[in-house]
Design a protein around this motif. Structure first.
Motif, mmCIF file in Angstrom:
data_model
loop_
_atom_site.group_PDB
_atom_site.id
_atom_site.type_symbol
_atom_site.label_atom_id
_atom_site.label_comp_id
_atom_site.label_asym_id
_atom_site.label_seq_id
_atom_site.Cartn_x
_atom_site.Cartn_y
_atom_site.Cartn_z
ATOM 1 N N GLY A 165 6.801 1.963 -7.956
ATOM 2 C CA GLY A 165 7.015 2.930 -8.625
ATOM 3 C C GLY A 165 6.202 3.802 -8.779
ATOM 4 N N SER A 166 4.919 4.116 -7.332
ATOM 5 C CA SER A 166 4.457 5.469 -7.843
ATOM 6 C C SER A 166 4.993 6.391 -7.116
ATOM 7 C CB SER A 166 2.827 5.248 -7.360
ATOM 8 O OG SER A 166 2.631 6.489 -7.174
ATOM 9 N N ILE A 216 3.500 5.225 -1.028
ATOM 10 C CA ILE A 216 4.297 4.870 0.413
ATOM 11 C C ILE A 216 5.359 4.272 -0.218
ATOM 12 C CG2 ILE A 216 4.344 3.452 2.902
ATOM 13 C CD1 ILE A 216 1.462 3.974 2.834
ATOM 14 N N GLY A 217 5.848 3.123 -1.125
ATOM 15 C CA GLY A 217 6.524 2.264 -1.247
ATOM 16 C C GLY A 217 7.828 3.088 -1.939
ATOM 17 N N ASP A 246 7.969 -2.571 -9.218
ATOM 18 C CA ASP A 246 6.957 -2.383 -9.267
ATOM 19 C C ASP A 246 6.540 -3.493 -10.715
ATOM 20 O OD1 ASP A 246 3.744 -1.492 -9.738
ATOM 21 O OD2 ASP A 246 4.826 -0.142 -8.179
ATOM 22 N N VAL A 247 5.053 -3.347 -10.823
ATOM 23 C CA VAL A 247 4.017 -4.049 -12.482
ATOM 24 C C VAL A 247 3.934 -3.299 -13.000
ATOM 25 C CG1 VAL A 247 1.809 -4.290 -10.820
ATOM 26 C CG2 VAL A 247 2.739 -6.070 -12.291
ATOM 27 N N ILE A 248 4.093 -1.941 -12.762
ATOM 28 C CA ILE A 248 3.352 -1.339 -14.326
ATOM 29 C C ILE A 248 4.784 -1.012 -14.803
ATOM 30 C CG2 ILE A 248 2.354 0.048 -12.157
ATOM 31 C CD1 ILE A 248 4.792 2.205 -11.860
ATOM 32 N N ASP A 277 6.477 -8.504 -10.847
ATOM 33 C CA ASP A 277 5.218 -8.734 -10.423
ATOM 34 C C ASP A 277 5.290 -9.409 -9.194
ATOM 35 O OD1 ASP A 277 2.167 -9.913 -9.704
ATOM 36 O OD2 ASP A 277 2.227 -10.396 -11.740
ATOM 37 N N VAL A 278 4.970 -9.321 -7.815
ATOM 38 C CA VAL A 278 4.444 -9.872 -6.926
ATOM 39 C C VAL A 278 3.538 -10.817 -6.756
ATOM 40 C CG1 VAL A 278 5.581 -8.085 -5.580
ATOM 41 C CG2 VAL A 278 3.376 -8.746 -5.455
ATOM 42 N N THR A 279 3.337 -11.439 -7.432
ATOM 43 C CA THR A 279 1.695 -12.358 -8.052
ATOM 44 C C THR A 279 3.275 -13.880 -8.314
ATOM 45 O OG1 THR A 279 1.262 -12.110 -9.294
ATOM 46 C CG2 THR A 279 0.399 -11.295 -7.880
ATOM 47 N N VAL A 306 4.998 -4.143 4.956
ATOM 48 C CA VAL A 306 3.337 -3.151 4.480
ATOM 49 C C VAL A 306 2.214 -3.167 4.992
ATOM 50 C CG1 VAL A 306 2.613 -0.710 3.782
ATOM 51 C CG2 VAL A 306 5.507 -1.273 3.784
ATOM 52 N N LYS A 345 -4.326 -8.115 4.581
ATOM 53 C CA LYS A 345 -3.645 -7.839 6.651
ATOM 54 C C LYS A 345 -3.510 -7.517 7.219
ATOM 55 C CE LYS A 345 -2.433 -3.865 2.886
ATOM 56 N NZ LYS A 345 -0.872 -4.039 2.877
ATOM 57 N N PRO A 377 0.174 1.424 8.352
ATOM 58 C CA PRO A 377 0.170 2.430 8.195
ATOM 59 C C PRO A 377 -2.369 2.696 8.292
ATOM 60 C CG PRO A 377 0.859 1.896 5.867
ATOM 61 C CD PRO A 377 0.300 0.527 6.800
ATOM 62 N N GLY A 378 -2.413 3.884 8.339
ATOM 63 C CA GLY A 378 -4.203 3.915 8.600
ATOM 64 C C GLY A 378 -4.364 4.839 7.097
ATOM 65 N N PHE A 379 -5.822 5.705 7.331
ATOM 66 C CA PHE A 379 -5.403 6.693 6.116
ATOM 67 C C PHE A 379 -3.998 7.610 5.890
ATOM 68 C CE2 PHE A 379 -9.855 6.511 8.232
ATOM 69 C CZ PHE A 379 -10.269 5.970 7.378
ATOM 70 N N THR A 398 -2.657 8.465 -1.392
ATOM 71 C CA THR A 398 -1.626 8.163 -2.104
ATOM 72 C C THR A 398 -2.310 7.946 -2.984
ATOM 73 O OG1 THR A 398 -2.239 5.913 -1.185
ATOM 74 C CG2 THR A 398 0.159 7.329 -0.193
HETATM 75 N N1 NAD Z 1 -2.644 4.511 1.626
HETATM 76 C C1 NAD Z 1 -3.268 3.848 2.376
HETATM 77 O O1 NAD Z 1 -4.012 5.130 3.209
HETATM 78 C C2 NAD Z 1 -2.353 2.789 2.899
HETATM 79 C C3 NAD Z 1 -3.083 2.520 4.436
HETATM 80 C C4 NAD Z 1 -2.881 0.715 4.455
HETATM 81 C C5 NAD Z 1 -2.228 0.464 4.235
HETATM 82 N N2 NAD Z 1 -1.830 0.769 3.052
HETATM 83 C C6 NAD Z 1 -0.398 -0.290 2.033
HETATM 84 O O2 NAD Z 1 0.062 0.397 1.448
HETATM 85 C C7 NAD Z 1 1.361 -0.131 0.333
HETATM 86 C C8 NAD Z 1 0.992 1.303 0.170
HETATM 87 O O3 NAD Z 1 0.331 1.595 -1.074
HETATM 88 P P1 NAD Z 1 0.019 2.788 -1.655
HETATM 89 O O4 NAD Z 1 -1.044 3.239 -0.485
HETATM 90 O O5 NAD Z 1 1.288 3.624 -1.032
HETATM 91 O O6 NAD Z 1 -0.697 3.000 -2.524
HETATM 92 P P2 NAD Z 1 0.331 2.654 -4.456
HETATM 93 O O7 NAD Z 1 -1.131 2.543 -5.394
HETATM 94 O O8 NAD Z 1 0.644 3.657 -4.666
HETATM 95 O O9 NAD Z 1 1.305 1.848 -4.066
HETATM 96 C C9 NAD Z 1 0.707 0.124 -4.338
HETATM 97 C C10 NAD Z 1 1.940 -0.187 -5.354
HETATM 98 O O10 NAD Z 1 1.870 -1.454 -5.781
HETATM 99 C C11 NAD Z 1 2.093 -1.742 -7.118
HETATM 100 N N3 NAD Z 1 1.363 -2.968 -6.997
HETATM 101 C C12 NAD Z 1 0.291 -3.518 -7.432
HETATM 102 N N4 NAD Z 1 -0.578 -4.812 -8.025
HETATM 103 C C13 NAD Z 1 1.704 -5.590 -7.752
HETATM 104 C C14 NAD Z 1 1.906 -6.936 -8.076
HETATM 105 N N5 NAD Z 1 1.266 -7.264 -8.727
HETATM 106 N N6 NAD Z 1 3.276 -6.758 -7.810
HETATM 107 C C15 NAD Z 1 3.861 -5.142 -7.804
HETATM 108 N N7 NAD Z 1 3.316 -4.655 -7.522
HETATM 109 C C16 NAD Z 1 2.227 -4.404 -7.697
HETATM 110 C C17 NAD Z 1 1.265 -0.953 -7.324
HETATM 111 O O11 NAD Z 1 1.803 -0.535 -9.254
HETATM 112 C C18 NAD Z 1 1.529 0.157 -6.489
HETATM 113 O O12 NAD Z 1 2.276 0.930 -6.723
HETATM 114 C C19 NAD Z 1 -0.120 -1.271 0.520
HETATM 115 O O13 NAD Z 1 0.275 -2.312 0.684
HETATM 116 C C20 NAD Z 1 -1.398 -0.542 1.084
HETATM 117 O O14 NAD Z 1 -2.232 -1.639 1.161
HETATM 118 C C21 NAD Z 1 -1.803 2.435 1.904
#
Ligand code: NAD
Length: 251
Positions: free
Chosen positions: A13-14, A18-19, A37-39, A61-63, A139, A158, A184-186, A189
């Motif tokens: 949803g953001s 990455i999603g 997304d949960v938002i 909500d994936v939980t 991911v 992870k 993913p690394g850094f 987002t």
């Molecule tokens: N950005 C990085 O540097 C990085 C590095 C390694 C791994 N990741 C992984 O990449 C994935 C995406 O992260 P991102 O960096 O795009 O950040 P992000 O915060 O934009 O994305 C995470 C999304 O997950 C959603 N979310 C949180 N709890 C949830 C729930 N209970 N049910 C459904 N959705 C839920 C959030 O609302 C958000 O939109 C994550 O799994 C994160 O751990 C990110």
């Protein structure tokens, strides 16, 4: 490439995430996409509309395993059987050093980052097995392949995703279903920015740490996830692929 395929992306949803980048690329390459997304629903609608008119936007909500089952059934009802599941939803763990991390932070990170994937897979796999095809991409994170001190709860979840990915790949390969993960690394987002603030790791430090000399873009991660979801990756399963600007290289 994906013209006869239905894909669900969690945590998408953001528009900086990455999603969302994965959902956008799947849509661009012809998939029928459900963005979840949960938002708030309005924000999910907006994120989906930013991709295209036919993207289905659903609050999930994936939980919550019952909600995940219901939503996956709804997707199958309106788009068709799910061919591709991208388990992207994730949270940073909060806390930091082991003794400073609250139990509630461990539990929350575990319920989203690990059980969220379990719920998604349990919801779609029976139908994938019946149809003899499917691709799941989890991911994970570089933190799922290597540890860094003071980041235990997130790294633990992870690493669990790495194990879960390998296990599911072995179990479902004979059924024609592939399960892979990207690490993913850094990546630039909101989650990474929050991580940088909380851990007092400035962007410049992350850029220096990555051998390619910069933070990655969500679109660069999406390319790898979408490749793994495609038939072009037909002989790859159980892989945990770093997308980390060389951070796994050592030396
Ligand atoms: N950005 C990085 O540097 C990085 C590095 C390694 C791994 N990741 C992984 O990449 C994935 C995406 O992260 P991102 O960096 O795009 O950040 P992000 O915060 O934009 O994305 C995470 C999304 O997950 C959603 N979310 C949180 N709890 C949830 C729930 N209970 N049910 C459904 N959705 C839920 C959030 O609302 C958000 O939109 C994550 O799994 C994160 O751990 C990110």
């Amino acid at each position: 490439m994906f013209h006869d395929r239905v894909a669900v992306v969690t945590g998408a949803g953001s528009p900086r995430g990455i999603g969302w980048a994965i959902a956008r690329l799947l849509h661009e390459r012809g998939a029928r996409v459900a963005l979840t997304d949960v938002i708030e629903q309005a924000a999910i609608d907006e994120a989906a509309a930013a991709i295209g008119p036919n993207v289905v936007a659903l609050r999930m909500d994936v939980t919550d395993s019952s909600a995940v089952n219901l939503i996956m059934a709804e997707v199958a009802g309106c788009l068709g059987p799910v061919d591709i599941l991208i388990n992207n939803a994730g949270v940073d763990s909060g806390g930091g050093a082991f003794l400073q991390t609250r139990l509630s932070d461990w539990q929350h990170a575990w319920s989203v980052n690990v059980m969220g994937i379990v719920h998604g897979c349990q919801a779609v796999l029976p139908d994938m097995v019946r149809r003899g095809r499917g691709a799941i991409v989890n991911v994970s994170s570089l933190a799922g392949l290597q540890a860094s001190g003071g980041y235990g709860a997130y790294a633990t979840t992870k690493h669990a995703v790495t194990g879960l990915t390998k296990t599911l790949a072995l179990e479902f390969a004979p059924k024609g279903i592939r399960v892979n993960a990207i690490c993913p690394g850094f990546i630039d987002t909101d989650l990474n920015e929050a991580h940088s603030r909380a851990r007092k790791t400035p962007r410049a430090v992350m850029e220096r740490l990555a051998p390619l000399g910069r933070i990655g873009d969500a679109a660069e991660v999406a390319e790898v996830a979408v490749f793994l979801a495609s038939d072009a990756a037909s002989y790859i399963t159980g892989a945990n692929i770093p997308v980390a600007g060389g951070l796994t290289g050592g030396l």
